[in-house]
Design a protein around this motif. Structure first.
Motif, PDB file in Angstrom:
ATOM      1  N   LEU A 163       0.821  -1.203   0.000  1.00  0.00           N
ATOM      2  CA  LEU A 163       0.000   0.000   0.000  1.00  0.00           C
ATOM      3  C   LEU A 163       0.858   1.258   0.000  1.00  0.00           C
ATOM      4  CD1 LEU A 163      -2.628  -1.045   2.706  1.00  0.00           C
ATOM      5  CD2 LEU A 163      -2.811  -1.302   0.220  1.00  0.00           C
ATOM      6  N   THR A 164       0.230   2.376  -0.317  1.00  0.00           N
ATOM      7  CA  THR A 164       0.935   3.662  -0.248  1.00  0.00           C
ATOM      8  C   THR A 164       1.079   4.060   1.214  1.00  0.00           C
ATOM      9  OG1 THR A 164      -1.102   4.971  -0.317  1.00  0.00           O
ATOM     10  CG2 THR A 164      -0.127   4.343  -2.442  1.00  0.00           C
ATOM     11  N   PRO A 165       2.010   4.934   1.541  1.00  0.00           N
ATOM     12  CA  PRO A 165       2.160   5.371   2.936  1.00  0.00           C
ATOM     13  C   PRO A 165       0.874   5.943   3.518  1.00  0.00           C
ATOM     14  CG  PRO A 165       4.069   6.041   1.660  1.00  0.00           C
ATOM     15  CD  PRO A 165       3.080   5.483   0.678  1.00  0.00           C
ATOM     16  N   ARG A 166       0.112   6.714   2.705  1.00  0.00           N
ATOM     17  CA  ARG A 166      -1.139   7.299   3.200  1.00  0.00           C
ATOM     18  C   ARG A 166      -2.158   6.193   3.518  1.00  0.00           C
ATOM     19  NH1 ARG A 166      -4.569  12.114   0.339  1.00  0.00           N
ATOM     20  NH2 ARG A 166      -3.232  13.405   1.655  1.00  0.00           N
ATOM     21  N   GLU A 167      -2.261   5.187   2.641  1.00  0.00           N
ATOM     22  CA  GLU A 167      -3.210   4.090   2.858  1.00  0.00           C
ATOM     23  C   GLU A 167      -2.848   3.296   4.116  1.00  0.00           C
ATOM     24  OE1 GLU A 167      -4.608   3.037  -1.735  1.00  0.00           O
ATOM     25  OE2 GLU A 167      -2.756   2.189  -0.900  1.00  0.00           O
ATOM     26  N   ARG A 168      -1.551   3.048   4.271  1.00  0.00           N
ATOM     27  CA  ARG A 168      -1.105   2.329   5.479  1.00  0.00           C
ATOM     28  C   ARG A 168      -1.439   3.120   6.733  1.00  0.00           C
ATOM     29  NH1 ARG A 168       3.619   1.014   2.506  1.00  0.00           N
ATOM     30  NH2 ARG A 168       4.806   2.589   3.629  1.00  0.00           N
ATOM     31  N   GLN A 180     -13.656   7.311  10.975  1.00  0.00           N
ATOM     32  CA  GLN A 180     -13.249   7.963   9.721  1.00  0.00           C
ATOM     33  C   GLN A 180     -13.185   9.478   9.889  1.00  0.00           C
ATOM     34  OE1 GLN A 180     -15.896   6.586   6.627  1.00  0.00           O
ATOM     35  NE2 GLN A 180     -14.770   4.650   6.375  1.00  0.00           N
ATOM     36  N   MET A 181     -14.096  10.038  10.688  1.00  0.00           N
ATOM     37  CA  MET A 181     -14.072  11.480  10.925  1.00  0.00           C
ATOM     38  C   MET A 181     -12.804  11.903  11.664  1.00  0.00           C
ATOM     39  SD  MET A 181     -16.632  13.013   9.549  1.00  0.00           S
ATOM     40  CE  MET A 181     -16.609  14.584  10.415  1.00  0.00           C
ATOM     41  N   GLU A 182     -12.401  11.111  12.639  1.00  0.00           N
ATOM     42  CA  GLU A 182     -11.176  11.418  13.389  1.00  0.00           C
ATOM     43  C   GLU A 182      -9.947  11.318  12.501  1.00  0.00           C
ATOM     44  OE1 GLU A 182     -12.381   9.960  17.924  1.00  0.00           O
ATOM     45  OE2 GLU A 182     -11.660   8.478  16.461  1.00  0.00           O
ATOM     46  N   GLU A 190      -7.363  14.378  11.307  1.00  0.00           N
ATOM     47  CA  GLU A 190      -5.926  14.300  11.614  1.00  0.00           C
ATOM     48  C   GLU A 190      -5.058  14.501  10.382  1.00  0.00           C
ATOM     49  OE1 GLU A 190      -2.829  11.051  13.547  1.00  0.00           O
ATOM     50  OE2 GLU A 190      -4.851  11.258  14.386  1.00  0.00           O
ATOM     51  N   ILE A 191      -5.502  13.983   9.225  1.00  0.00           N
ATOM     52  CA  ILE A 191      -4.661  14.093   8.025  1.00  0.00           C
ATOM     53  C   ILE A 191      -5.177  15.166   7.057  1.00  0.00           C
ATOM     54  CG2 ILE A 191      -3.860  11.716   8.197  1.00  0.00           C
ATOM     55  CD1 ILE A 191      -5.796  10.922   6.043  1.00  0.00           C
ATOM     56  N   SER A 192      -6.177  15.931   7.518  1.00  0.00           N
ATOM     57  CA  SER A 192      -6.676  17.119   6.791  1.00  0.00           C
ATOM     58  C   SER A 192      -7.255  16.785   5.417  1.00  0.00           C
ATOM     59  CB  SER A 192      -5.553  18.155   6.640  1.00  0.00           C
ATOM     60  OG  SER A 192      -5.062  18.550   7.905  1.00  0.00           O
ATOM     61  N   ILE A 193      -8.096  15.759   5.373  1.00  0.00           N
ATOM     62  CA  ILE A 193      -8.862  15.471   4.165  1.00  0.00           C
ATOM     63  C   ILE A 193     -10.306  15.233   4.578  1.00  0.00           C
ATOM     64  CG2 ILE A 193      -6.888  14.493   2.890  1.00  0.00           C
ATOM     65  CD1 ILE A 193      -7.993  11.713   3.525  1.00  0.00           C
ATOM     66  N   GLN A 249     -13.131  11.128   1.418  1.00  0.00           N
ATOM     67  CA  GLN A 249     -11.840  10.687   0.878  1.00  0.00           C
ATOM     68  C   GLN A 249     -11.256   9.547   1.722  1.00  0.00           C
ATOM     69  OE1 GLN A 249     -10.151  14.806   0.750  1.00  0.00           O
ATOM     70  NE2 GLN A 249      -9.351  14.167  -1.257  1.00  0.00           N
ATOM     71  N   VAL A 250     -11.389   9.678   3.030  1.00  0.00           N
ATOM     72  CA  VAL A 250     -10.913   8.610   3.924  1.00  0.00           C
ATOM     73  C   VAL A 250     -11.642   7.308   3.612  1.00  0.00           C
ATOM     74  CG1 VAL A 250     -10.832   7.788   6.305  1.00  0.00           C
ATOM     75  CG2 VAL A 250     -10.238  10.151   5.774  1.00  0.00           C
ATOM     76  N   SER A 251     -12.964   7.386   3.438  1.00  0.00           N
ATOM     77  CA  SER A 251     -13.766   6.204   3.138  1.00  0.00           C
ATOM     78  C   SER A 251     -13.324   5.563   1.832  1.00  0.00           C
ATOM     79  CB  SER A 251     -15.246   6.599   3.065  1.00  0.00           C
ATOM     80  OG  SER A 251     -16.032   5.471   2.735  1.00  0.00           O
ATOM     81  N   ARG A 252     -13.073   6.408   0.798  1.00  0.00           N
ATOM     82  CA  ARG A 252     -12.664   5.872  -0.507  1.00  0.00           C
ATOM     83  C   ARG A 252     -11.283   5.223  -0.444  1.00  0.00           C
ATOM     84  NH1 ARG A 252      -9.586   8.117  -4.190  1.00  0.00           N
ATOM     85  NH2 ARG A 252      -9.745  10.177  -3.235  1.00  0.00           N
ATOM     86  N   LEU A 253     -10.331   5.885   0.231  1.00  0.00           N
ATOM     87  CA  LEU A 253      -8.981   5.333   0.338  1.00  0.00           C
ATOM     88  C   LEU A 253      -8.976   4.031   1.142  1.00  0.00           C
ATOM     89  CD1 LEU A 253      -7.008   8.641   1.023  1.00  0.00           C
ATOM     90  CD2 LEU A 253      -6.759   7.167  -0.994  1.00  0.00           C
TER      91      LEU A 253
END
Length: 256
Positions: A209-214, A227-229, A233-236, A240-244
């Motif tokens: 996986l990519t570093p962001r996905e990990r 997912q909201m938390e 934390e990563i400012s998206i 987007q969190v749900s999709r990734l």
């Protein structure tokens, strides 16, 4: 000990043998205060002690010591035996002998148990002996707890806390083939080979996986964040969190 010829200065090959009817007659004389018959009766039942101490032969204890302790149990059994119950003396004596040997092994045990737990254990053992004398059978844990006015769970825990530890390499079965040891019967349901392989596969899949996905999966499934938390934390956005997360899990399932 294997030959059973000489132990504690006693020539076991010359020990007398008495029939059950003879022993009952001797017990009546012993109860009447006949000391000579008492000595003869004890001599005639030393083989019973020998048969019991064989069970403890793999403990590394001196056979002579176990034999002497077993004799104390035999004497206690004789003193407390009641012929009116119609029970064979050996049936009553064996648990008494075993109990005396176990008490000796406990007192020489290197594992430390709290004083309160040990006190309850000793009281439980004493109550068990008294009840066994009254009932002419092995009492249940519930009966022992009732006699002590204690909780059954506490009595069970106390008795278990002073049990002699068993080696993982102690054989439990031996036929013509290889012996089966205690460790062969101990199963670890948590760290099995299958789960180890699964964890290894997951670890390898995570590397793909990519570093962001990990980072997202670590926060979601190892840190327990929502997912909201994670989004905050990563400012998206949460979408987007749900999709990734969905794409990462889909890829990992395919890889595993």
């Amino acid at each position: 000990m294997a030959s059973k010829v000489e132990i504690c200065g006693v020539n076991t090959a010359k020990l007398p043998l008495y029939k059950e009817s003879e022993m009952m007659e001797m017990i009546e004389k012993v109860k009447a205060g006949d000391k000579e018959t008492r000595d003869k009766f004890i001599q005639g039942n030393l083989r019973l002690v020998l048969s019991v101490i064989q069970r403890f032969s793999n403990r590394g204890e001196n056979p002579d010591d176990l034999f002497q302790v077993g004799c104390i149990g035999l004497i206690k059994a004789l003193d407390n035996f009641d012929t009116s119950h119609g029970v064979k003396f050996s049936t009553y004596a064996v648990p008494m002998i075993i109990g005396e040997i176990r008490r000796y092994l406990r007192d020489n045990n290197s594992i430390r148990v709290s004083r309160s737990m040990r006190d309850l254990a000793y009281k439980s053992l004493q109550a068990r002996e008294n009840l066994a004398s009254q009932l002419q059978r092995e009492p249940t844990v519930t009966e022992i707890a009732a006699a002590l006015d204690a909780r059954r769970e506490d009595v069970v825990m106390a008795l278990e806390s002073i049990q002699e530890p068993v080696s993982l390499f102690e054989p439990v079965f031996h036929d013509d083939g290889d012996a089966i040891y205690v460790m062969d019967q101990v199963q670890d349901t948590k760290n099995t080979d299958v789960k180890w392989i699964e964890n290894l596969s997951l670890s390898e899949a995570m590397k793909k996986l990519t570093p962001r996905e990990r980072h997202i999966l670590n926060m979601r499934f190892f840190e327990g964040k929502t997912q909201m938390e994670v989004a905050k934390e990563i400012s998206i956005s949460q979408a987007q969190v749900s999709r990734l997360e969905k794409n990462a899990l889909k890829y990992m399932r395919k890889y595993v």
